[in-house]
Motif scaffolding. Structure first.
Motif, PDB file in Angstrom:
ATOM      1  N   SER A 141       0.812  -1.218   0.000  1.00  0.00           N
ATOM      2  CA  SER A 141       0.000   0.000   0.000  1.00  0.00           C
ATOM      3  C   SER A 141       0.848   1.272   0.000  1.00  0.00           C
ATOM      4  O   SER A 141       0.302   2.373  -0.076  1.00  0.00           O
ATOM      5  CB  SER A 141      -0.957   0.005   1.200  1.00  0.00           C
ATOM      6  N   ASP A 153      -1.804   1.139  10.641  1.00  0.00           N
ATOM      7  CA  ASP A 153      -2.903   0.371  10.068  1.00  0.00           C
ATOM      8  C   ASP A 153      -3.716   1.220   9.103  1.00  0.00           C
ATOM      9  O   ASP A 153      -3.964   2.400   9.359  1.00  0.00           O
ATOM     10  CB  ASP A 153      -3.828  -0.141  11.184  1.00  0.00           C
ATOM     11  N   TYR A 154      -4.111   0.604   8.005  1.00  0.00           N
ATOM     12  CA  TYR A 154      -4.994   1.228   7.017  1.00  0.00           C
ATOM     13  C   TYR A 154      -6.025   0.189   6.623  1.00  0.00           C
ATOM     14  O   TYR A 154      -5.765  -1.007   6.694  1.00  0.00           O
ATOM     15  CB  TYR A 154      -4.206   1.708   5.788  1.00  0.00           C
ATOM     16  N   THR A 155      -7.185   0.648   6.199  1.00  0.00           N
ATOM     17  CA  THR A 155      -8.288  -0.255   5.877  1.00  0.00           C
ATOM     18  C   THR A 155      -8.585  -0.261   4.380  1.00  0.00           C
ATOM     19  O   THR A 155      -8.150   0.630   3.634  1.00  0.00           O
ATOM     20  CB  THR A 155      -9.568   0.173   6.616  1.00  0.00           C
ATOM     21  N   VAL A 156      -9.368  -1.250   3.982  1.00  0.00           N
ATOM     22  CA  VAL A 156      -9.847  -1.308   2.600  1.00  0.00           C
ATOM     23  C   VAL A 156     -10.599  -0.023   2.273  1.00  0.00           C
ATOM     24  O   VAL A 156     -10.427   0.552   1.199  1.00  0.00           O
ATOM     25  CB  VAL A 156     -10.742  -2.553   2.375  1.00  0.00           C
ATOM     26  N   ALA A 157     -11.421   0.439   3.206  1.00  0.00           N
ATOM     27  CA  ALA A 157     -12.204   1.653   2.969  1.00  0.00           C
ATOM     28  C   ALA A 157     -11.299   2.857   2.702  1.00  0.00           C
ATOM     29  O   ALA A 157     -11.586   3.673   1.811  1.00  0.00           O
ATOM     30  CB  ALA A 157     -13.123   1.932   4.154  1.00  0.00           C
ATOM     31  N   GLN A 158     -10.203   2.972   3.442  1.00  0.00           N
ATOM     32  CA  GLN A 158      -9.280   4.084   3.224  1.00  0.00           C
ATOM     33  C   GLN A 158      -8.598   3.977   1.856  1.00  0.00           C
ATOM     34  O   GLN A 158      -8.490   4.966   1.130  1.00  0.00           O
ATOM     35  CB  GLN A 158      -8.223   4.127   4.325  1.00  0.00           C
ATOM     36  N   TYR A 200      -4.205  -7.010   6.009  1.00  0.00           N
ATOM     37  CA  TYR A 200      -3.905  -6.096   7.106  1.00  0.00           C
ATOM     38  C   TYR A 200      -2.683  -6.584   7.871  1.00  0.00           C
ATOM     39  O   TYR A 200      -2.259  -7.742   7.768  1.00  0.00           O
ATOM     40  CB  TYR A 200      -5.091  -6.002   8.057  1.00  0.00           C
ATOM     41  N   THR A 243      -5.165 -10.559   8.674  1.00  0.00           N
ATOM     42  CA  THR A 243      -6.504 -10.823   8.149  1.00  0.00           C
ATOM     43  C   THR A 243      -6.556 -10.388   6.690  1.00  0.00           C
ATOM     44  O   THR A 243      -5.961  -9.389   6.288  1.00  0.00           O
ATOM     45  CB  THR A 243      -7.605 -10.106   8.962  1.00  0.00           C
ATOM     46  N   HIS A 288      -8.818  -9.210   3.541  1.00  0.00           N
ATOM     47  CA  HIS A 288     -10.070  -8.497   3.292  1.00  0.00           C
ATOM     48  C   HIS A 288     -10.311  -8.366   1.799  1.00  0.00           C
ATOM     49  O   HIS A 288      -9.370  -8.119   1.033  1.00  0.00           O
ATOM     50  CB  HIS A 288     -10.014  -7.106   3.938  1.00  0.00           C
ATOM     51  N   VAL A 325      -0.713  -4.159   3.571  1.00  0.00           N
ATOM     52  CA  VAL A 325      -0.594  -2.833   4.164  1.00  0.00           C
ATOM     53  C   VAL A 325       0.842  -2.643   4.636  1.00  0.00           C
ATOM     54  O   VAL A 325       1.373  -3.444   5.405  1.00  0.00           O
ATOM     55  CB  VAL A 325      -1.595  -2.644   5.323  1.00  0.00           C
TER      56      VAL A 325
END
Length: 138
Positions: free
Chosen positions: A12, A19-24, A45, A49, A51, A76
């Protein structure tokens, strides 16, 4: 189902330890690039996990000229804490999850391990900041 013949691994390009998310990431891709969705099919992540990103049946937007017939996986991280220097920041959990995901996708789609690539094999980038050939095509 669309035909798939290769997997391309990405990072990423975010600083280690964050940490960063799929949404971000989706937001970066949609608002920053004008894409219709996140470019990757899977995001791993730091806790290992896996995603879902873009629907696996849709062509991704992760590697110019290579999106048709490929699955894009992103972990990430990929930069040192300074946010500039490329670095393999994968946690042990990410390494384990990436290996398991690649194994499952290769089996599911009949992909030969020699068809697992790093983004840097198609673009002048450090991404994914580790040697995919050494880890996956041996």
């Amino acid at each position: 189902m669309r035909p798939v013949n290769k997997i391309i691994i990405h990072c990423s390009a975010t600083p280690e330890g964050r940490d960063y998310t799929v949404a971000q990431i989706r937001d970066w891709h949609v608002k920053g690039n004008g894409w219709k969705d996140i470019g990757y099919h899977f995001v791993i992540y730091r806790d290992g996990t896996v995603h879902a990103g873009r629907d696996i049946n849709q062509i991704g937007a992760h590697t110019t000229g290579q999106n048709t017939g490929s699955i894009g996986i992103c972990y990430v991280g990929g930069l040192a804490a300074d946010g500039k220097t490329p670095k393999d920041t994968r946690t042990d959990a990410q390494k384990k999850a990436l290996r398991a995901l690649v194994d499952r996708l290769c089996q599911q789609y009949g992909i030969n391990r020699r068809q697992v690539y790093g983004h840097n094999e198609f673009a002048a980038k450090a991404c994914p900041c580790f040697d995919v050939k050494k880890e996956f095509r041996v």
